[in-house]
Design a protein around this motif. Structure first.
Motif, PDB file in Angstrom:
ATOM      1  N   SER A 263       0.826  -1.209   0.000  1.00 28.42           N
ATOM      2  CA  SER A 263       0.000   0.000   0.000  1.00 28.42           C
ATOM      3  C   SER A 263       0.861   1.259   0.000  1.00 28.42           C
ATOM      4  O   SER A 263       0.535   2.245  -0.674  1.00 28.42           O
TER       5      SER A 263
ATOM      6  N   PHE B  61       0.798   4.117  -2.815  1.00 25.88           N
ATOM      7  CA  PHE B  61       0.664   5.544  -2.513  1.00 25.88           C
ATOM      8  C   PHE B  61       1.722   6.357  -3.262  1.00 25.88           C
ATOM      9  O   PHE B  61       1.439   7.444  -3.784  1.00 25.88           O
TER      10      PHE B  61
ATOM     11  N   LEU C 220      -6.489   6.966  -4.934  1.00 22.03           N
ATOM     12  CA  LEU C 220      -6.065   6.768  -3.545  1.00 22.03           C
ATOM     13  C   LEU C 220      -6.932   5.772  -2.790  1.00 22.03           C
ATOM     14  O   LEU C 220      -6.586   5.376  -1.676  1.00 22.03           O
ATOM     15  N   LEU C 221      -8.059   5.371  -3.378  1.00 22.75           N
ATOM     16  CA  LEU C 221      -8.972   4.466  -2.678  1.00 22.75           C
ATOM     17  C   LEU C 221      -8.347   3.100  -2.441  1.00 22.75           C
ATOM     18  O   LEU C 221      -8.396   2.561  -1.323  1.00 22.75           O
ATOM     19  N   TRP C 222      -7.734   2.528  -3.469  1.00 19.63           N
ATOM     20  CA  TRP C 222      -7.201   1.166  -3.345  1.00 19.63           C
ATOM     21  C   TRP C 222      -6.013   1.079  -2.382  1.00 19.63           C
ATOM     22  O   TRP C 222      -5.949   0.146  -1.571  1.00 19.63           O
TER      23      TRP C 222
ATOM     24  N   CYS D 211      -5.584   2.936   0.204  1.00 18.89           N
ATOM     25  CA  CYS D 211      -6.165   3.091   1.549  1.00 18.89           C
ATOM     26  C   CYS D 211      -6.839   1.799   2.014  1.00 18.89           C
ATOM     27  O   CYS D 211      -6.718   1.399   3.178  1.00 18.89           O
ATOM     28  N   LEU D 212      -7.558   1.144   1.110  1.00 19.46           N
ATOM     29  CA  LEU D 212      -8.207  -0.120   1.471  1.00 19.46           C
ATOM     30  C   LEU D 212      -7.182  -1.194   1.820  1.00 19.46           C
ATOM     31  O   LEU D 212      -7.361  -1.946   2.791  1.00 19.46           O
TER      32      LEU D 212
ATOM     33  N   LEU E 184      -4.085  -0.692   2.916  1.00 18.93           N
ATOM     34  CA  LEU E 184      -3.443  -0.331   4.186  1.00 18.93           C
ATOM     35  C   LEU E 184      -4.364  -0.624   5.363  1.00 18.93           C
ATOM     36  O   LEU E 184      -3.934  -1.160   6.390  1.00 18.93           O
ATOM     37  N   GLY E 185      -5.652  -0.271   5.226  1.00 21.01           N
ATOM     38  CA  GLY E 185      -6.589  -0.560   6.309  1.00 21.01           C
ATOM     39  C   GLY E 185      -6.777  -2.048   6.536  1.00 21.01           C
ATOM     40  O   GLY E 185      -6.858  -2.502   7.682  1.00 21.01           O
TER      41      GLY E 185
END
Length: 276
Positions: free
Chosen positions: A79, A83, A215-217, A219-220, A222-223
């Motif tokens: 992730s 980024f 940036l969505l993927w 973040c998903l 990483l979360g």
């Protein structure tokens, strides 16, 4: 019971009293005391009477937990890499973009007589579109998006490279007819008066929606990696807490057993003295 002995000189009798029930009770008490002592020793060893017992009760992480933690950290590493890539290719161009919405009028379209070079393979015709920005007396060349502004030519449309010259001319003529239908009509465009005063673009390639979607993927991912590692660590923490509570409860029972053993020994001594 009486034991009779006869001798040539004198005969006498010796009374011998054998208390069989009392002997059986003492034997039973000794066996019970021995078993109780053995149980206490076993419980002391099992409850962590020494460092070896404490080590044996420490919960060890299984292979599945180790793999889950490794997967979580791998997801977080990828992730971060995503980024970095998305930030360079999408977010940074959007932040540096200064194109503002404006209104443009198409006065004319032209096909240049001199064809432009196409990747060193051949030449293709160039369609140029000149527009005037509403609110200013300045004309500019219309481009498709931000990347087209940095091309060496000022063409609005270039066909794909091919050897059929007639096919190239027909394709450019079709596009010219479509653009001519928009002449003298006001349409939305984007201009950058400071950076590119001689160019306007029809569509913005780097928008806020595209940046957020890029940036969505990361973040998903990483979360998801952080959640996976956190759940595994929480499970291990709860297992340690359960082990500590279990050992604490066993230690409490041990402290209750020791006074009972002392009382049992005192009662046993008193009973033996009474029987004697």
């Amino acid at each position: 019971m009486f034991l009779n002995t006869a001798s040539p000189r004198r005969s006498f009798s010796i009374p011998i009293n054998i208390n069989l029930p009392g002997a059986r009770r003492r034997r039973t008490r000794e066996i019970q005391h021995t078993s109780a002592t053995q149980e206490q020793e076993k419980s002391q060893r099992g409850d962590g009477g020494g460092p070896h017992g404490a080590r044996s009760q420490m919960p060890t992480s299984s292979v599945g937990e180790e793999r889950a933690i490794l997967l979580g950290f791998t997801m977080m590493a990828f992730s971060v890499l995503m980024f970095f890539v998305v930030g360079i290719t999408t977010v940074k161009p959007y932040i540096d973009s200064c194109w503002e919405e404006a209104s443009c009028v198409l006065p004319q379209t032209d096909i240049l007589e001199e064809w432009v070079d196409c990747r060193g393979v051949g030449t293709v015709p160039c369609l140029t579109v000149t527009v005037s920005v509403t609110g200013s007396n300045q004309s500019a060349f219309l481009q498709f998006d931000e990347d087209s502004v940095f091309l060496p030519n000022k063409c609005f449309y270039l066909p794909k490279c091919q050897m059929d010259r007639k096919g190239l001319q027909d394709e450019v003529q079709k596009v010219k007819k479509w653009v001519d239908g928009q002449l003298k009509n006001s349409s939305t465009c984007f201009s950058d008066q400071k950076g590119h005063p001689n160019h306007v673009i029809m569509n913005r390639k780097y928008t806020l929606q595209r940046a957020l979607f890029g940036l969505l993927w990361p973040c998903l991912m990483l979360g998801g990696g952080s959640l996976l590692v956190g759940l595994v660590k929480l499970t291990q923490c709860l297992a340690r807490l359960s082990t500590d509570l279990r050992s604490y409860s066993r230690g409490g029972r041990q402290t209750l057993r020791y006074p009972q053993g002392k009382m049992y020994r005192l009662l046993r001594r008193s009973s033996m003295q009474s029987t004697l």
